[in-house]
Scaffold this motif. Structure first.
Motif, mmCIF file in Angstrom:
data_model
loop_
_atom_site.group_PDB
_atom_site.id
_atom_site.type_symbol
_atom_site.label_atom_id
_atom_site.label_comp_id
_atom_site.label_asym_id
_atom_site.label_seq_id
_atom_site.Cartn_x
_atom_site.Cartn_y
_atom_site.Cartn_z
ATOM 1 N N SER A 35 9.769 61.181 14.213
ATOM 2 C CA SER A 35 11.026 60.916 13.509
ATOM 3 C C SER A 35 11.922 62.154 13.395
ATOM 4 N N PRO A 36 11.394 63.364 13.092
ATOM 5 C CA PRO A 36 12.292 64.524 13.136
ATOM 6 C C PRO A 36 12.772 64.838 14.560
ATOM 7 N N ALA A 37 11.942 64.545 15.559
ATOM 8 C CA ALA A 37 12.367 64.764 16.943
ATOM 9 C C ALA A 37 13.554 63.861 17.280
ATOM 10 N N LEU A 38 13.515 62.612 16.826
ATOM 11 C CA LEU A 38 14.644 61.707 17.035
ATOM 12 C C LEU A 38 15.893 62.238 16.331
ATOM 13 N N LEU A 39 15.713 62.763 15.145
ATOM 14 C CA LEU A 39 16.840 63.320 14.402
ATOM 15 C C LEU A 39 17.454 64.497 15.157
ATOM 16 N N VAL A 40 16.624 65.397 15.651
ATOM 17 C CA VAL A 40 17.131 66.560 16.394
ATOM 18 C C VAL A 40 17.831 66.107 17.678
ATOM 19 N N LEU A 41 17.227 65.159 18.396
ATOM 20 C CA LEU A 41 17.848 64.676 19.630
ATOM 21 C C LEU A 41 19.171 63.976 19.369
ATOM 22 N N SER A 42 19.257 63.229 18.286
ATOM 23 C CA SER A 42 20.508 62.537 17.994
ATOM 24 C C SER A 42 21.602 63.527 17.596
ATOM 25 N N ILE A 43 21.237 64.629 16.961
ATOM 26 C CA ILE A 43 22.221 65.656 16.620
ATOM 27 C C ILE A 43 22.676 66.381 17.888
ATOM 28 N N LYS A 44 21.729 66.721 18.773
ATOM 29 C CA LYS A 44 22.078 67.397 20.021
ATOM 30 C C LYS A 44 22.873 66.487 20.951
ATOM 31 N N LYS A 45 22.608 65.193 20.891
ATOM 32 C CA LYS A 45 23.284 64.250 21.768
ATOM 33 C C LYS A 45 24.776 64.199 21.472
ATOM 34 N N LYS A 46 25.147 64.399 20.227
ATOM 35 C CA LYS A 46 26.559 64.361 19.858
ATOM 36 C C LYS A 46 27.328 65.495 20.517
ATOM 37 N N THR A 47 26.656 66.616 20.778
ATOM 38 C CA THR A 47 27.339 67.747 21.392
ATOM 39 C C THR A 47 27.432 67.609 22.910
ATOM 40 N N SER A 48 26.550 66.815 23.508
ATOM 41 C CA SER A 48 26.605 66.650 24.962
ATOM 42 C C SER A 48 27.584 65.535 25.326
ATOM 43 N N ALA A 49 28.241 65.701 26.447
ATOM 44 C CA ALA A 49 29.252 64.717 26.853
ATOM 45 C C ALA A 49 28.623 63.485 27.489
ATOM 46 N N SER A 50 27.428 63.614 28.040
ATOM 47 C CA SER A 50 26.807 62.488 28.738
ATOM 48 C C SER A 50 25.739 61.847 27.869
ATOM 49 N N SER A 51 26.151 60.904 27.047
ATOM 50 C CA SER A 51 25.178 60.151 26.262
ATOM 51 C C SER A 51 25.193 58.715 26.766
ATOM 52 N N ASN A 52 24.038 58.255 27.235
ATOM 53 C CA ASN A 52 23.956 56.935 27.847
ATOM 54 C C ASN A 52 23.972 55.807 26.826
ATOM 55 N N PHE A 53 23.421 56.034 25.663
ATOM 56 C CA PHE A 53 23.422 54.993 24.651
ATOM 57 C C PHE A 53 23.721 55.627 23.301
ATOM 58 N N ASN A 54 24.237 54.827 22.419
ATOM 59 C CA ASN A 54 24.558 55.318 21.085
ATOM 60 C C ASN A 54 24.052 54.304 20.075
ATOM 61 N N LEU A 55 22.906 54.565 19.521
ATOM 62 C CA LEU A 55 22.328 53.691 18.519
ATOM 63 C C LEU A 55 22.985 53.989 17.180
ATOM 64 N N PRO A 56 23.630 53.016 16.591
ATOM 65 C CA PRO A 56 24.296 53.285 15.315
ATOM 66 C C PRO A 56 23.283 53.617 14.221
ATOM 67 N N ARG A 57 23.656 54.578 13.447
ATOM 68 C CA ARG A 57 22.869 55.005 12.288
ATOM 69 C C ARG A 57 21.473 55.505 12.656
ATOM 70 N N VAL A 61 18.025 56.155 10.287
ATOM 71 C CA VAL A 61 16.731 55.546 10.600
ATOM 72 C C VAL A 61 15.663 56.632 10.754
ATOM 73 N N ALA A 62 15.993 57.717 11.455
ATOM 74 C CA ALA A 62 15.038 58.812 11.649
ATOM 75 C C ALA A 62 14.683 59.463 10.318
ATOM 76 N N LEU A 63 15.657 59.654 9.469
ATOM 77 C CA LEU A 63 15.401 60.270 8.170
ATOM 78 C C LEU A 63 14.533 59.375 7.283
ATOM 79 N N ILE A 64 14.825 58.088 7.263
ATOM 80 C CA ILE A 64 14.014 57.147 6.472
ATOM 81 C C ILE A 64 12.587 57.091 7.020
ATOM 82 N N ALA A 65 12.431 57.064 8.332
ATOM 83 C CA ALA A 65 11.090 57.030 8.939
ATOM 84 C C ALA A 65 10.312 58.286 8.600
ATOM 85 N N PHE A 66 10.989 59.440 8.616
ATOM 86 C CA PHE A 66 10.314 60.688 8.286
ATOM 87 C C PHE A 66 9.866 60.711 6.834
ATOM 88 N N VAL A 67 10.738 60.313 5.923
ATOM 89 C CA VAL A 67 10.386 60.308 4.498
ATOM 90 C C VAL A 67 9.245 59.325 4.237
#
Length: 108
Positions: A35-57, A61-67
């Motif tokens: 779950s923290p790995a998903l959080l880090v990847l979703s933050i890094k994905k926002k900075t990259s121009a090539s994101s193939n999918f965008n899962l809302p929220r 979800v990653a933060l709730i799963a981690f907690v």
């Protein structure tokens, strides 16, 4: 070989509840790391121009799963009735690490 190890582990427990507790603990630990790995990847994905999918929220979800998973792992670790399950679960995870690296090495 795996079935022999499974039989030894099951026989070392006194009840089926302990076996199920160990399985629950072993299954919760990966969620605590993924779950923290998903959080880090979703933050890094926002900075990259090539994101193939965008899962809302996905950050929420990653933060709730981690907690949730961290809370359950801590609950297991602090509950004296689950001490044996936690010890065997950590041992099983630790013993699985060399198996993982051996399987990765054999694929190359």
């Amino acid at each position: 070989m795996q079935s022999v190890i499974a039989v030894i582990v099951v026989l070392s427990f006194t009840t089926i509840v302990e076996v199920l507790s160990m399985i629950d603990f072993v299954l919760l630990v990966p969620y605590t790391f993924v779950s923290p790995a998903l959080l880090v990847l979703s933050i890094k994905k926002k900075t990259s121009a090539s994101s193939n999918f965008n899962l809302p929220r996905e950050k929420v979800v990653a933060l709730i799963a981690f907690v949730f998973s961290t809370t359950l792992v801590v609950k297991f670790a602090l509950d004296p009735t689950h001490i044996k399950a936690v010890a065997y679960g950590l041992a099983a995870i630790t013993l699985g690490i060399p198996v993982y690296f051996a399987s990765k090495k054999s694929r190359k």
